[in-house]
Design a protein around this motif. Structure first.
Motif, PDB file in Angstrom:
ATOM      1  N   CYS A 191      -5.993 -11.457   2.393  1.00  0.00           N
ATOM      2  CA  CYS A 191      -5.609 -10.115   1.960  1.00  0.00           C
ATOM      3  C   CYS A 191      -5.883 -10.011   0.465  1.00  0.00           C
ATOM      4  CB  CYS A 191      -4.128  -9.865   2.252  1.00  0.00           C
ATOM      5  SG  CYS A 191      -3.554  -8.223   1.740  1.00  0.00           S
ATOM      6  N   ARG A 192      -6.577  -8.966   0.071  1.00  0.00           N
ATOM      7  CA  ARG A 192      -6.902  -8.813  -1.342  1.00  0.00           C
ATOM      8  C   ARG A 192      -6.738  -7.359  -1.754  1.00  0.00           C
ATOM      9  NH1 ARG A 192     -13.523  -9.543  -1.043  1.00  0.00           N
ATOM     10  NH2 ARG A 192     -13.958  -7.637   0.148  1.00  0.00           N
ATOM     11  N   GLN A 193      -6.432  -7.156  -3.024  1.00  0.00           N
ATOM     12  CA  GLN A 193      -6.319  -5.819  -3.601  1.00  0.00           C
ATOM     13  C   GLN A 193      -7.693  -5.402  -4.102  1.00  0.00           C
ATOM     14  OE1 GLN A 193      -3.003  -4.755  -6.386  1.00  0.00           O
ATOM     15  NE2 GLN A 193      -4.674  -4.359  -7.818  1.00  0.00           N
ATOM     16  N   VAL A 194      -8.172  -4.242  -3.630  1.00  0.00           N
ATOM     17  CA  VAL A 194      -9.512  -3.795  -3.989  1.00  0.00           C
ATOM     18  C   VAL A 194      -9.507  -2.565  -4.886  1.00  0.00           C
ATOM     19  CG1 VAL A 194     -10.595  -4.798  -1.944  1.00  0.00           C
ATOM     20  CG2 VAL A 194      -9.662  -2.476  -1.828  1.00  0.00           C
ATOM     21  N   VAL A 195      -8.388  -1.828  -4.942  1.00  0.00           N
ATOM     22  CA  VAL A 195      -8.303  -0.622  -5.766  1.00  0.00           C
ATOM     23  C   VAL A 195      -6.921  -0.540  -6.378  1.00  0.00           C
ATOM     24  CG1 VAL A 195      -8.320   1.911  -5.785  1.00  0.00           C
ATOM     25  CG2 VAL A 195     -10.018   0.685  -4.444  1.00  0.00           C
ATOM     26  N   CYS A 196      -6.859  -0.143  -7.632  1.00  0.00           N
ATOM     27  CA  CYS A 196      -5.585   0.141  -8.292  1.00  0.00           C
ATOM     28  C   CYS A 196      -5.802   1.279  -9.274  1.00  0.00           C
ATOM     29  CB  CYS A 196      -5.048  -1.095  -9.015  1.00  0.00           C
ATOM     30  SG  CYS A 196      -3.508  -0.791  -9.920  1.00  0.00           S
ATOM     31  N   VAL A 197      -5.174   2.438  -9.026  1.00  0.00           N
ATOM     32  CA  VAL A 197      -5.293   3.597  -9.909  1.00  0.00           C
ATOM     33  C   VAL A 197      -3.901   4.155 -10.179  1.00  0.00           C
ATOM     34  CG1 VAL A 197      -7.584   4.204  -9.063  1.00  0.00           C
ATOM     35  CG2 VAL A 197      -5.586   5.222  -7.994  1.00  0.00           C
TER      36      VAL A 197
ATOM     37  N   ASP B  22       5.571   2.365 -11.528  1.00  0.00           N
ATOM     38  CA  ASP B  22       4.383   2.474 -12.365  1.00  0.00           C
ATOM     39  C   ASP B  22       3.403   3.527 -11.865  1.00  0.00           C
ATOM     40  OD1 ASP B  22       3.521   1.219 -10.113  1.00  0.00           O
ATOM     41  OD2 ASP B  22       2.317  -0.289 -11.122  1.00  0.00           O
ATOM     42  N   CYS B  23       3.796   4.286 -10.811  1.00  0.00           N
ATOM     43  CA  CYS B  23       2.988   5.397 -10.292  1.00  0.00           C
ATOM     44  C   CYS B  23       1.562   4.966  -9.952  1.00  0.00           C
ATOM     45  CB  CYS B  23       2.948   6.548 -11.288  1.00  0.00           C
ATOM     46  SG  CYS B  23       4.489   7.467 -11.422  1.00  0.00           S
ATOM     47  N   THR B  24       1.420   3.812  -9.323  1.00  0.00           N
ATOM     48  CA  THR B  24       0.094   3.332  -8.963  1.00  0.00           C
ATOM     49  C   THR B  24      -0.151   3.436  -7.468  1.00  0.00           C
ATOM     50  OG1 THR B  24       0.905   1.051  -8.799  1.00  0.00           O
ATOM     51  CG2 THR B  24      -0.075   1.740 -10.906  1.00  0.00           C
ATOM     52  N   LEU B  25      -1.415   3.629  -7.128  1.00  0.00           N
ATOM     53  CA  LEU B  25      -1.896   3.554  -5.756  1.00  0.00           C
ATOM     54  C   LEU B  25      -2.762   2.310  -5.658  1.00  0.00           C
ATOM     55  CD1 LEU B  25      -2.942   7.267  -5.124  1.00  0.00           C
ATOM     56  CD2 LEU B  25      -0.947   6.108  -4.170  1.00  0.00           C
ATOM     57  N   ARG B  26      -2.458   1.454  -4.695  1.00  0.00           N
ATOM     58  CA  ARG B  26      -3.194   0.196  -4.531  1.00  0.00           C
ATOM     59  C   ARG B  26      -3.695   0.088  -3.098  1.00  0.00           C
ATOM     60  NH1 ARG B  26      -1.455  -3.526  -8.813  1.00  0.00           N
ATOM     61  NH2 ARG B  26       0.006  -2.411 -10.147  1.00  0.00           N
ATOM     62  N   LEU B  27      -4.977  -0.178  -2.984  1.00  0.00           N
ATOM     63  CA  LEU B  27      -5.609  -0.311  -1.678  1.00  0.00           C
ATOM     64  C   LEU B  27      -5.822  -1.793  -1.396  1.00  0.00           C
ATOM     65  CD1 LEU B  27      -6.850   1.197   0.741  1.00  0.00           C
ATOM     66  CD2 LEU B  27      -9.041   1.137  -0.460  1.00  0.00           C
ATOM     67  N   PHE B  28      -5.245  -2.268  -0.289  1.00  0.00           N
ATOM     68  CA  PHE B  28      -5.374  -3.666   0.120  1.00  0.00           C
ATOM     69  C   PHE B  28      -6.276  -3.743   1.352  1.00  0.00           C
ATOM     70  CE2 PHE B  28      -1.424  -3.458  -2.224  1.00  0.00           C
ATOM     71  CZ  PHE B  28      -1.440  -4.619  -2.988  1.00  0.00           C
ATOM     72  N   GLU B  29      -7.002  -4.843   1.431  1.00  0.00           N
ATOM     73  CA  GLU B  29      -7.948  -5.029   2.526  1.00  0.00           C
ATOM     74  C   GLU B  29      -7.803  -6.436   3.098  1.00  0.00           C
ATOM     75  OE1 GLU B  29     -12.721  -4.335   3.320  1.00  0.00           O
ATOM     76  OE2 GLU B  29     -12.052  -5.019   1.343  1.00  0.00           O
ATOM     77  N   ALA B  30      -7.795  -6.529   4.404  1.00  0.00           N
ATOM     78  CA  ALA B  30      -7.790  -7.820   5.091  1.00  0.00           C
ATOM     79  C   ALA B  30      -9.203  -8.099   5.588  1.00  0.00           C
ATOM     80  CB  ALA B  30      -6.807  -7.807   6.253  1.00  0.00           C
ATOM     81  N   VAL B  31      -9.792  -9.183   5.095  1.00  0.00           N
ATOM     82  CA  VAL B  31     -11.178  -9.503   5.432  1.00  0.00           C
ATOM     83  C   VAL B  31     -11.282 -10.965   5.837  1.00  0.00           C
ATOM     84  CG1 VAL B  31     -12.150  -7.752   3.904  1.00  0.00           C
ATOM     85  CG2 VAL B  31     -11.697 -10.040   3.026  1.00  0.00           C
TER      86      VAL B  31
END
Length: 412
Positions: A171-177, A144-153
């Motif tokens: 762990c949560r996904q904070v960005v998807c483009v 799907d040609c996506t970039l996903r930014l995950f963050e551990a908080v």
């Protein structure tokens, strides 16, 4: 106490971790510390912290992998996966590592069981930010040609926030483009092959399949570049305008780089000579600039070399063709044999984007493996400016080739 070299040396010995040696002359680093004792104290302390961090991270990876393999039998996970309070005794899940079930992530792509799925994971270094918040990882997904930014908080649900160090990690996904935003509106036409990032940019290598008029398909390699600032502000809605995503046609860039080179090794032109220049020029002059029959295969790997420079490999094949020899009274056909080239290309995203350097490899078509270190700052001597150096190993037909890419502070 903590300033004693013997304390840190004893801790290293207790775990069986290697220590540093006191032998050797006192160098500039030890003089800068003010004393030999202080230097060795800090050296032993840094060594212990580095070993401990590495062991902790590897243990977290092992425990996460065991959980993926064994399911809930790996320990209590309620506190780590969804942020709920729960028993975390006798388990490090939610304390030293976190896990997110990807198919439960909002907008997660449906993974193909045929094995074509692939993803690339890169650590999102936060050293340029004022406040370091959690650990982040940037992941690219092929289909799907996506970039996903995950963050551990750290989570504050169901716990006493006073002792935040013991709060569970989620762990949560904070960005998807979508990385192919400016290339094609059709999602099934593009395939994200590789991704890498430097301190300022994220670059993606994307293959776009285009249909020709005669129902043939041609694969166009693209490089898309997004600034890390724009990416981090996009959010899960993928709010990113087309001006934020720069796209470069690597096929056209390769042709331009070859054609601007010297016509021969003895030419006085300042551009470097490329053996593909003359065969490519002759072919294009015969076929009126038509490049559809020329094969360019880009290896699905891109390497960040700092300052907006990215390295990739491509194999170029000019097919056999014939032309009528006008100098012959019988107008016989002159056969031109095929001509191949194997190259490493260094692409600069500065200004309009262009290939600034190439290295010739073995001319035979073969799969090429690329492996690289992270860019590090080096200075050849005290009189030269510092440069970012990336060491690359290219494996061609089981033969390693070492390449060092140096990019100066001015981007050259």
């Amino acid at each position: 106490g903590k300033r004693s070299p013997q304390l840190w040396k004893m801790l290293l010995g207790r775990h069986g971790w290697p220590s540093i040696s006191r032998e050797g002359p006192v160098d500039a680093a030890r003089n800068a510390e003010g004393s030999d004792r202080k230097y060795f104290c800090n050296s032993h302390r840094h060594a212990f912290v580095a070993h401990y961090s590495a062991i902790r991270d590897i243990r977290a990876m092992v425990l996460s992998t065991n959980h993926l393999k064994n399911g809930s039998t790996a320990g209590s996970i309620n506190a780590g996966v969804r942020g709920r309070s729960g028993s975390i005794s006798n388990s490090k899940h939610g304390i030293e590592y976190a896990m997110q079930v990807f198919k439960a992530t909002k907008g997660a792509p449906v993974l193909d069981l045929n094995g074509r799925n692939s993803c690339v994971v890169k650590v999102w270094n936060e050293r340029n930010t004022v406040a370091r918040v959690g650990a982040k990882a940037l992941v690219s997904y092929a289909d799907d040609c996506t970039l996903r930014l995950f963050e551990a908080v750290r989570s504050s649900q169901g716990i006493n926030t006073i002792n935040s160090a013991n709060s569970p990690i989620i762990c949560r996904q904070v960005v998807c483009v979508r990385a192919a935003l400016s290339i094609s509106k059709k999602k099934n036409n593009c395939y994200l092959c590789s991704m890498d990032l430097d301190d300022n940019l994220v670059a993606c290598l994307i293959e776009e399949t285009q249909m020709e008029n005669d129902s043939r398909s041609i694969v166009i390699p693209w490089m898309t570049v997004i600034s890390r600032e724009d990416l981090s502000c996009a959010g899960n809605e993928g709010i990113l305008d087309e001006e934020s995503v720069k796209s470069f046609d690597l096929r056209a860039a390769i042709f331009d780089h070859i054609l601007v080179g010297k016509c021969s090794p003895d030419d006085n032109c300042t551009s470097p000579y490329d053996a593909l220049h003359e065969p490519l020029h002759n072919y294009l002059s015969i076929f009126d600039g038509d490049t559809s029959e020329i094969t360019i295969s880009v290896t699905p790997k891109i390497i960040a070399c700092a300052k907006g420079h990215f390295l990739f490999h491509a194999f170029i094949s000019i097919p056999q063709y014939s032309e009528v020899d006008d100098n012959d009274d019988e107008h016989t056909n002159r056969i031109h044999p095929p001509f191949n080239g194997n190259r490493l290309f260094l692409f600069s995203t500065c200004k309009h984007g262009a290939i600034v350097k190439s290295v010739q490899l073995d001319v035979h078509p073969s799969s090429v493996g690329l492996f690289a270190s992270r860019p590090v700052r080096q200075r050849a001597s005290e009189t030269t400016n510092a440069a970012m150096c990336t060491n690359v190993v290219a494996i061609v037909r089981n033969t390693p080739l070492m390449v060092s890419v140096q990019v100066q502070n001015n981007g050259k």
